[in-house]
Design a protein around this motif. Structure first.
Motif, short mmCIF file in Angstrom:
data_model
loop_
_atom_site.label_atom_id
_atom_site.label_comp_id
_atom_site.label_asym_id
_atom_site.label_seq_id
_atom_site.Cartn_x
_atom_site.Cartn_y
_atom_site.Cartn_z
N GLY A 84 0.82 -1.21 0.00
CA GLY A 84 0.00 0.00 0.00
C GLY A 84 0.85 1.26 0.00
N ARG A 85 1.98 1.21 0.69
CA ARG A 85 2.89 2.37 0.73
C ARG A 85 3.52 2.61 -0.63
N TYR A 86 3.87 1.51 -1.30
CA TYR A 86 4.49 1.65 -2.63
C TYR A 86 3.46 2.15 -3.64
N ALA A 87 2.22 1.68 -3.47
CA ALA A 87 1.15 2.12 -4.37
C ALA A 87 0.93 3.62 -4.21
N ALA A 88 0.99 4.11 -2.96
CA ALA A 88 0.77 5.55 -2.72
C ALA A 88 1.89 6.37 -3.36
N ALA A 89 3.13 5.91 -3.23
CA ALA A 89 4.26 6.64 -3.82
C ALA A 89 4.17 6.60 -5.34
N PHE A 90 3.80 5.44 -5.86
CA PHE A 90 3.63 5.26 -7.30
C PHE A 90 2.58 6.25 -7.82
N GLY A 198 12.98 6.13 3.15
CA GLY A 198 12.40 7.45 3.42
C GLY A 198 11.44 7.41 4.60
N GLU A 199 10.49 6.49 4.56
CA GLU A 199 9.46 6.47 5.61
C GLU A 199 10.00 5.95 6.95
N MET A 200 11.05 5.15 6.90
CA MET A 200 11.63 4.64 8.15
C MET A 200 12.70 5.57 8.69
N GLY A 201 12.88 6.72 8.07
CA GLY A 201 13.82 7.72 8.57
C GLY A 201 15.27 7.29 8.53
N ILE A 202 15.61 6.42 7.58
CA ILE A 202 16.98 5.92 7.48
C ILE A 202 17.88 7.02 6.90
N ASN A 203 18.95 7.32 7.58
CA ASN A 203 19.87 8.33 7.04
C ASN A 203 21.28 7.79 6.76
N ARG A 204 21.51 6.50 6.99
CA ARG A 204 22.78 5.86 6.60
C ARG A 204 22.46 4.55 5.91
N VAL A 205 22.92 4.39 4.70
CA VAL A 205 22.74 3.14 3.97
C VAL A 205 24.10 2.53 3.71
N GLU A 213 26.05 1.84 -8.03
CA GLU A 213 25.55 2.55 -9.21
C GLU A 213 24.03 2.73 -9.20
N SER A 214 23.36 2.10 -8.25
CA SER A 214 21.92 2.36 -8.08
C SER A 214 21.67 3.59 -7.22
N SER A 215 22.72 4.05 -6.52
CA SER A 215 22.51 5.12 -5.54
C SER A 215 22.05 6.45 -6.15
N PRO A 216 22.62 6.90 -7.28
CA PRO A 216 22.12 8.16 -7.84
C PRO A 216 20.63 8.09 -8.20
N ARG A 217 20.22 6.98 -8.78
CA ARG A 217 18.81 6.76 -9.11
C ARG A 217 17.95 6.85 -7.86
N GLN A 218 18.42 6.21 -6.81
CA GLN A 218 17.64 6.21 -5.56
C GLN A 218 17.63 7.58 -4.92
N ALA A 219 18.77 8.29 -4.96
CA ALA A 219 18.82 9.64 -4.39
C ALA A 219 17.84 10.55 -5.14
N MET A 224 12.32 13.25 -5.44
CA MET A 224 11.03 13.37 -6.13
C MET A 224 9.88 13.07 -5.16
N LEU A 225 10.14 12.20 -4.19
CA LEU A 225 9.08 11.81 -3.24
C LEU A 225 9.11 12.67 -1.97
N GLY A 226 9.96 13.68 -1.96
CA GLY A 226 9.98 14.61 -0.83
C GLY A 226 10.82 14.17 0.35
N PHE A 227 11.68 13.18 0.16
CA PHE A 227 12.58 12.74 1.24
C PHE A 227 13.96 13.35 1.04
#
Ligand code: GLU
Ligand code: ZN
Length: 308
Positions: A84-90, A198-205, A213-219, A224-227
């Motif tokens: 449901g969370r992914y659907a909302a972001a989508f 984003g929703e779990m407030g994670i600030n270190r991955v 190489e996935s990190s820029p895409r994720q950042a 875009m989602l406000g995180f």
């Protein structure tokens, strides 16, 4: 800022030595900063992930002495229950006009593909980006079920990795419009991981370099989602004797075999030695490594995993 890091394993098989190596470094990164550790199960793929494997994973982490403060097997920490969370972001991305259906088959995508990134990403050439409503209707009429992609900008995204330094990526050239939702309805890792962090407030991955190489895409998706994107810190990978990256196929190095062959401190001692944290593979409990932990000691090159 209070540090919040995570373990984000996929219970699609038993953890192997490489997963454990990354988990130890993620744990040390958080514990050495007095932060909070979150355990989230990335059990998105219903065909490969099972409840038993999730339980096994939790048991393996506990055996190693890697503890966590939040998360675990309850549904709200499991991706399979967070659809449901992914659907909302989508839906939010859709409202921004960033999502479109892609009807390409896997064979078409591979045939048209540009260079591959190290993480297996195939650059999507944008085939379905500009389909007209009639073209889409015709494909739907023929029974084709689309995957859903996000339109990436022609924009260079910069990530400062805590271990590997700056990664600059022109998203359009490096990965192209990537998949948010598969044609079977399952949300993609790239979307789920961003929504969860984003929703779990994670600030270190902290995770293996295969995802650098996935990190820029994720950042970009975070923004875009406000995180605020987390700080990324990637670890070197463990390689098998013949130079391959360890994978779930290396059964002799999975937790079942490792638990038969080692005591937890013995295994941690070897991992700490490979990580540059100890001068020899002498037994150590993870707790004993916290005080002297530093990323500066950790090698950047991948490590051949030869167990003593
Ligand atoms: N679930 C992924 C794995 O098991 C990790 C994803 C991540 O750390 O972002 O390899
Ligand atoms: Zn397409």
């Amino acid at each position: 800022m209070a540090v919040r890091g995570r373990f984000a394993p996929s219970p699609s098989g038993r953890m192997h030595l490489g997963n454990v190596f990354a988990a130890l470094l993620a744990w040390l990164d958080v514990r050495s900063q007095g932060g909070t550790m979150v355990l989230r199960l990335e059990d998105l793929d219903p065909q490969r992930c099972t409840r038993e494997r999730g339980e096994q994973l939790v048991d393996d982490l506990a055996w190693l002495g890697l503890d966590w403060d939040e998360g675990g097997l309850e549904p709200r920490w499991c991706q399979s229950a967070r659809t449901g969370r992914y659907a909302a972001a989508f839906a939010r991305l859709e409202e921004m006009g960033l999502v479109y259906p892609c009807y390409c088959t896997r064979a078409q995508r591979l045939a048209a593909s540009a260079p591959h990134l190290a993480d297996g990403t195939v650059v999507y050439p944008g085939t379905c980006r500009h389909l007209t409503a009639e073209e889409r209707a015709a494909l739907e009429g023929a029974g084709r079920r689309p995957a859903w992609r996000v339109r990436v900008p022609r924009e260079t995204v910069t990530v400062e990795d805590g271990h590997y330094g700056r990664v600059e990526q022109d998203l359009a050239a490096a990965c192209g419009d990537f998949i948010l939702r598969r044609s079977d309805g399952v949300y993609a890792y790239q979307l789920a991981v961003v929504v969860d962090d984003g929703e779990m407030g994670i600030n270190r991955v902290v995770r293996g370099r295969d995802l650098l190489e996935s990190s820029p895409r994720q950042a970009w998706l975070h923004r875009m989602l406000g995180f605020t994107p987390p700080a990324f810190c990637h670890t070197p990978l463990l390689l098998s004797g013949d130079g391959r990256r360890l994978s779930k196929r290396d059964g002799d190095l999975d937790m079942a075999a490792l638990r038969r062959a080692f005591r937890p401190e013995e295994l941690t001692g070897v991992l700490a030695w490979w990580a540059g944290l100890r001068p020899s593979p002498k037994s150590a409990h993870p707790r004993e490594l916290i005080q002297d932990f530093s990323w500066a000691k950790v090698p950047k090159n991948d490590i051949t995993a030869q167990l003593p």
